[in-house]
Design a protein around this motif. Structure first.
Motif, short mmCIF file in Angstrom:
data_model
loop_
_atom_site.label_atom_id
_atom_site.label_comp_id
_atom_site.label_asym_id
_atom_site.label_seq_id
_atom_site.Cartn_x
_atom_site.Cartn_y
_atom_site.Cartn_z
N LYS A 1 109.47 11.12 -58.37
CA LYS A 1 108.75 9.86 -58.54
C LYS A 1 108.22 9.29 -57.22
CE LYS A 1 111.28 8.49 -62.68
NZ LYS A 1 110.58 9.43 -63.48
N ASN A 2 108.83 9.65 -56.10
CA ASN A 2 108.49 9.03 -54.83
C ASN A 2 107.79 9.94 -53.82
OD1 ASN A 2 109.74 6.44 -55.45
ND2 ASN A 2 111.65 7.57 -55.37
N SER B 1 106.92 17.74 -57.24
CA SER B 1 105.90 16.75 -57.61
C SER B 1 106.39 16.02 -58.85
CB SER B 1 104.57 17.45 -57.88
OG SER B 1 104.65 18.25 -59.05
N PRO B 2 105.65 15.03 -59.33
CA PRO B 2 106.04 14.37 -60.57
C PRO B 2 106.17 15.34 -61.74
CG PRO B 2 104.45 13.03 -59.43
CD PRO B 2 104.52 14.34 -58.68
N GLY C 1 109.60 15.95 -62.01
CA GLY C 1 110.42 14.75 -62.07
C GLY C 1 110.44 13.88 -60.83
N VAL D 1 104.14 10.00 -53.36
CA VAL D 1 103.42 10.20 -54.63
C VAL D 1 102.58 8.95 -54.91
CG1 VAL D 1 103.70 10.38 -57.12
CG2 VAL D 1 105.11 11.77 -55.61
N ARG E 1 100.90 15.63 -61.53
CA ARG E 1 101.52 14.39 -61.99
C ARG E 1 102.03 14.54 -63.42
NH1 ARG E 1 96.78 11.78 -59.75
NH2 ARG E 1 96.11 11.35 -61.87
#
Length: 123
Positions: free
Chosen positions: A35-36, A29-30, A33, A111, A121
């Motif tokens: 981002k997509n 997940s964000p 790290g 994401v 996040r």
């Protein structure tokens, strides 16, 4: 690069209305790290289910263990380890495990602010 093991990730009960005997682990997940895309590991225990619902984002799913049923409300398909699925945005979908000790699968989603909870996040 980030490398982890799924057993080292906290397993949380899914508490959404209608969901029964189901856990989730947010593997990627964000927060780490990404981002997509986010990668989640679901376990639906015997007689568990995720009722039919829909989202404005797509899902990519890979069945790891056990057997279960996926439905869009019109068609129900039995899936087994090695099965993979693509669920388009806004398509109704639900999951059931009437037979196996556990039905386990990876689910990858894009994401977005709505698809990933704030704690994943890194907010």
């Amino acid at each position: 690069m980030f490398v982890g093991h799924y057993l080292d990730v906290e397993e949380k009960e899914v508490t959404i209305e209608g969901v029964e005997k189901t856990t989730i682990r947010w593997l990627v997940s964000p927060k780490v790290g990404a981002k997509n895309f986010a990668m989640r590991y679901f376990v639906i225990k015997k007689d568990g289910r995720i009722p039919i619902h829909q989202h404005p984002w797509e899902h990519e799913i890979f069945v790891v263990k056990g057997e279960g049923y996926i439905t869009n409300g019109r068609k129900t398909v039995k899936v087994v380890p090695g099965s993979f699925l693509y669920i388009p945005p806004n398509e109704p979908h639900g999951y059931e495990n009437p037979d196996s000790e556990t039905f386990e699968f990876l689910c990858i989603i894009p994401v977005t602010e709505k698809s990933v909870p704030p704690e994943e996040r890194g907010d």
